[in-house]
Design an enzyme around this catalytic site. Structure first.
Site, PDB file in Angstrom:
ATOM      1  N   PRO A 194       0.366  -0.969  -0.062  1.00 41.72           N
ATOM      2  CA  PRO A 194       0.175  -0.334  -0.425  1.00 41.72           C
ATOM      3  C   PRO A 194       0.675   1.472   0.121  1.00 41.72           C
ATOM      4  O   PRO A 194       2.383   1.553   0.299  1.00 41.72           O
ATOM      5  CB  PRO A 194      -0.931  -0.083   0.783  1.00 41.72           C
ATOM      6  CG  PRO A 194       0.198  -1.093   2.171  1.00 41.72           C
ATOM      7  CD  PRO A 194       0.287  -2.241   0.901  1.00 41.72           C
ATOM      8  N   ASN A 195       0.677   2.008  -0.617  1.00 43.26           N
ATOM      9  CA  ASN A 195       0.927   3.765  -0.816  1.00 43.26           C
ATOM     10  C   ASN A 195       2.057   4.176  -1.333  1.00 43.26           C
ATOM     11  O   ASN A 195       2.729   4.358  -2.094  1.00 43.26           O
ATOM     12  CB  ASN A 195       1.023   4.217   0.507  1.00 43.26           C
ATOM     13  CG  ASN A 195      -0.559   4.486   1.405  1.00 43.26           C
ATOM     14  OD1 ASN A 195      -1.540   4.959   1.138  1.00 43.26           O
ATOM     15  ND2 ASN A 195      -0.790   4.141   2.637  1.00 43.26           N
ATOM     16  N   ARG A 238       4.950  10.506  -2.199  1.00 48.80           N
ATOM     17  CA  ARG A 238       4.969  10.655  -1.428  1.00 48.80           C
ATOM     18  C   ARG A 238       5.800  11.047  -0.076  1.00 48.80           C
ATOM     19  O   ARG A 238       7.465  10.392  -0.775  1.00 48.80           O
ATOM     20  CB  ARG A 238       4.257   9.614  -0.677  1.00 48.80           C
ATOM     21  CG  ARG A 238       4.015   8.834   0.221  1.00 48.80           C
ATOM     22  CD  ARG A 238       4.472   7.750   0.425  1.00 48.80           C
ATOM     23  NE  ARG A 238       3.750   6.729   1.409  1.00 48.80           N
ATOM     24  CZ  ARG A 238       4.248   5.392   2.011  1.00 48.80           C
ATOM     25  NH1 ARG A 238       4.269   4.533   1.236  1.00 48.80           N
ATOM     26  NH2 ARG A 238       3.981   4.936   3.225  1.00 48.80           N
ATOM     27  N   TYR A 277      11.093   8.811   0.952  1.00 50.06           N
ATOM     28  CA  TYR A 277      11.287   7.704   0.390  1.00 50.06           C
ATOM     29  C   TYR A 277      11.783   8.166  -0.804  1.00 50.06           C
ATOM     30  O   TYR A 277      12.006   7.175  -1.569  1.00 50.06           O
ATOM     31  CB  TYR A 277       9.925   7.564  -0.122  1.00 50.06           C
ATOM     32  CG  TYR A 277       9.395   6.779   1.215  1.00 50.06           C
ATOM     33  CD1 TYR A 277       9.703   5.809   1.698  1.00 50.06           C
ATOM     34  CD2 TYR A 277       7.985   7.403   1.612  1.00 50.06           C
ATOM     35  CE1 TYR A 277       9.385   4.913   2.674  1.00 50.06           C
ATOM     36  CE2 TYR A 277       7.067   6.982   2.567  1.00 50.06           C
ATOM     37  CZ  TYR A 277       8.005   5.531   3.533  1.00 50.06           C
ATOM     38  OH  TYR A 277       7.375   5.467   4.721  1.00 50.06           O
ATOM     39  N   ASN A 325       8.130  -5.297  -0.673  1.00 48.91           N
ATOM     40  CA  ASN A 325       7.801  -4.005  -0.132  1.00 48.91           C
ATOM     41  C   ASN A 325       6.811  -4.294   0.428  1.00 48.91           C
ATOM     42  O   ASN A 325       5.566  -3.402  -0.211  1.00 48.91           O
ATOM     43  CB  ASN A 325       8.325  -2.960  -0.533  1.00 48.91           C
ATOM     44  CG  ASN A 325       8.602  -1.709   0.702  1.00 48.91           C
ATOM     45  OD1 ASN A 325       7.529  -1.710   1.826  1.00 48.91           O
ATOM     46  ND2 ASN A 325       9.337  -0.354   0.100  1.00 48.91           N
ATOM     47  N   ALA A 367       2.592  -0.482   4.874  1.00 55.37           N
ATOM     48  CA  ALA A 367       2.457  -0.147   6.110  1.00 55.37           C
ATOM     49  C   ALA A 367       2.114  -1.646   6.706  1.00 55.37           C
ATOM     50  O   ALA A 367       1.919  -1.737   7.954  1.00 55.37           O
ATOM     51  CB  ALA A 367       1.071   0.538   6.852  1.00 55.37           C
ATOM     52  N   GLU A 381      12.665  -9.353   2.013  1.00 65.16           N
ATOM     53  CA  GLU A 381      11.668  -8.106   2.995  1.00 65.16           C
ATOM     54  C   GLU A 381      12.705  -7.119   2.470  1.00 65.16           C
ATOM     55  O   GLU A 381      13.773  -6.973   2.606  1.00 65.16           O
ATOM     56  CB  GLU A 381      11.176  -8.269   4.658  1.00 65.16           C
ATOM     57  CG  GLU A 381      10.318  -7.491   5.073  1.00 65.16           C
ATOM     58  CD  GLU A 381       9.996  -7.163   6.273  1.00 65.16           C
ATOM     59  OE1 GLU A 381      10.859  -8.137   6.792  1.00 65.16           O
ATOM     60  OE2 GLU A 381       9.639  -6.090   7.095  1.00 65.16           O
ATOM     61  N   HIS A 433      12.855  -2.794   3.065  1.00 66.87           N
ATOM     62  CA  HIS A 433      12.243  -1.158   3.035  1.00 66.87           C
ATOM     63  C   HIS A 433      13.076  -0.141   2.203  1.00 66.87           C
ATOM     64  O   HIS A 433      14.119  -0.193   2.741  1.00 66.87           O
ATOM     65  CB  HIS A 433      11.873  -0.853   4.364  1.00 66.87           C
ATOM     66  CG  HIS A 433      11.124  -2.494   4.651  1.00 66.87           C
ATOM     67  ND1 HIS A 433       9.797  -2.098   5.074  1.00 66.87           N
ATOM     68  CD2 HIS A 433      11.091  -3.176   5.915  1.00 66.87           C
ATOM     69  CE1 HIS A 433       9.094  -2.874   5.703  1.00 66.87           C
ATOM     70  NE2 HIS A 433      10.173  -3.782   5.801  1.00 66.87           N
ATOM     71  N   ARG A 483      12.869   5.269  12.524  1.00 68.36           N
ATOM     72  CA  ARG A 483      11.760   5.980  12.590  1.00 68.36           C
ATOM     73  C   ARG A 483      10.725   5.886  14.170  1.00 68.36           C
ATOM     74  O   ARG A 483      11.507   5.004  14.919  1.00 68.36           O
ATOM     75  CB  ARG A 483      11.036   5.737  11.430  1.00 68.36           C
ATOM     76  CG  ARG A 483      11.468   6.022  10.019  1.00 68.36           C
ATOM     77  CD  ARG A 483      11.038   5.533   8.967  1.00 68.36           C
ATOM     78  NE  ARG A 483       9.680   5.953   8.554  1.00 68.36           N
ATOM     79  CZ  ARG A 483       8.708   6.231   7.904  1.00 68.36           C
ATOM     80  NH1 ARG A 483       9.008   5.581   6.934  1.00 68.36           N
ATOM     81  NH2 ARG A 483       7.890   7.135   7.773  1.00 68.36           N
TER      82      ARG A 483
HETATM   83  C1  DQA Z   1       7.994   1.103   4.104  1.00 66.85           C
HETATM   84  C2  DQA Z   1       8.065   1.617   5.831  1.00 66.85           C
HETATM   85  C3  DQA Z   1       7.042   1.437   6.312  1.00 66.85           C
HETATM   86  O1  DQA Z   1       6.906   1.675   7.473  1.00 66.85           O
HETATM   87  C4  DQA Z   1       5.103   3.116   5.389  1.00 66.85           C
HETATM   88  O2  DQA Z   1       4.827   2.146   6.083  1.00 66.85           O
HETATM   89  C5  DQA Z   1       5.562   1.925   4.170  1.00 66.85           C
HETATM   90  C6  DQA Z   1       6.937   2.160   3.260  1.00 66.85           C
HETATM   91  C7  DQA Z   1       9.797   1.759   3.357  1.00 66.85           C
HETATM   92  O3  DQA Z   1       9.543   1.294   1.728  1.00 66.85           O
HETATM   93  O4  DQA Z   1      10.538   2.311   4.474  1.00 66.85           O
HETATM   94  O5  DQA Z   1       4.698   2.129   3.764  1.00 66.85           O
HETATM   95  O6  DQA Z   1       8.091   0.105   3.362  1.00 66.85           O
END
Ligand code: DQA
Length: 157
Positions: free
Chosen positions: A10-11, A18, A23, A79, A82, A104, A106, A113
């Site tokens: 998501p997102n 964003r 990011y 990735n 959240a 995984e 990120h 954070r």
């Molecule tokens: C993320 C870190 C997550 O905590 C966050 O909710 C994201 C992006 C990252 O790529 O740093 O959406 O996965």
């Protein structure tokens, strides 16, 4: 040519606009393009998929479980956004398709954070974790997948 899936939750479709401090300015389309170009260079077909829906991510993991069994996929770079911090269903999906390796990834260093980002339900099921390299982390994760599950297996043979 075996497949590697770049899976984004998501997102992450909002990459580029964003929270650029966290990011960066690179878009998801750019990330997908450089992952595909890198895959081609090292002999893999890179498929990219993003969804804001947990069930769609689960279905894609299941699909790759089948491809892995058929010898058509190497693994997934994931990735989970959240959902990392909330989804036992994603943990179970990754365990459910073992031994398909899932790395995984990120973009930000989640451990530097907010505290709610420090726990991951995905990490205990992951074959490796890449955190805090920015969008280059996707390339680090692809290379890690190949080094751990192709090169080192060949060295042992
Ligand atoms: C993320 C870190 C997550 O905590 C966050 O909710 C994201 C992006 C990252 O790529 O740093 O959406 O996965």
């Amino acid at each position: 040519m075996k497949k590697i899936l770049i899976l984004n939750g998501p997102n992450l479709n909002l990459l580029g606009t964003r929270e650029p401090v966290q990011y960066g300015h690179t878009t998801l389309a750019d990330v997908e393009a450089f992952c595909q170009a890198h895959g081609k260079q090292i002999g893999y077909e890179v498929e990219c998929f993003q969804s804001n829906w947990e069930g769609a991510l689960l279905d894609k993991i299941h699909e790759y479980g089948r491809l892995y069994k058929a010898g058509e996929a190497l693994g997934i770079v994931f990735n989970p956004g959240a959902f990392t911090h909330t989804s036992i269903a994603l943990h179970d999906a990754i365990k459910g398709v073992e031994p398909l390796p899932v790395i995984e990834c990120h973009i930000s260093n989640v451990h530097a954070r907010e505290e709610f980002r420090h726990h991951s339900w995905v990490s205990p099921a992951a074959a490796g974790i890449v955190v805090g390299f920015g969008v280059d982390g996707y390339l680090v994760a692809i290379d890690g997948l190949v080094r751990k599950f192709v090169n080192s297996a060949a060295r042992k043979a």
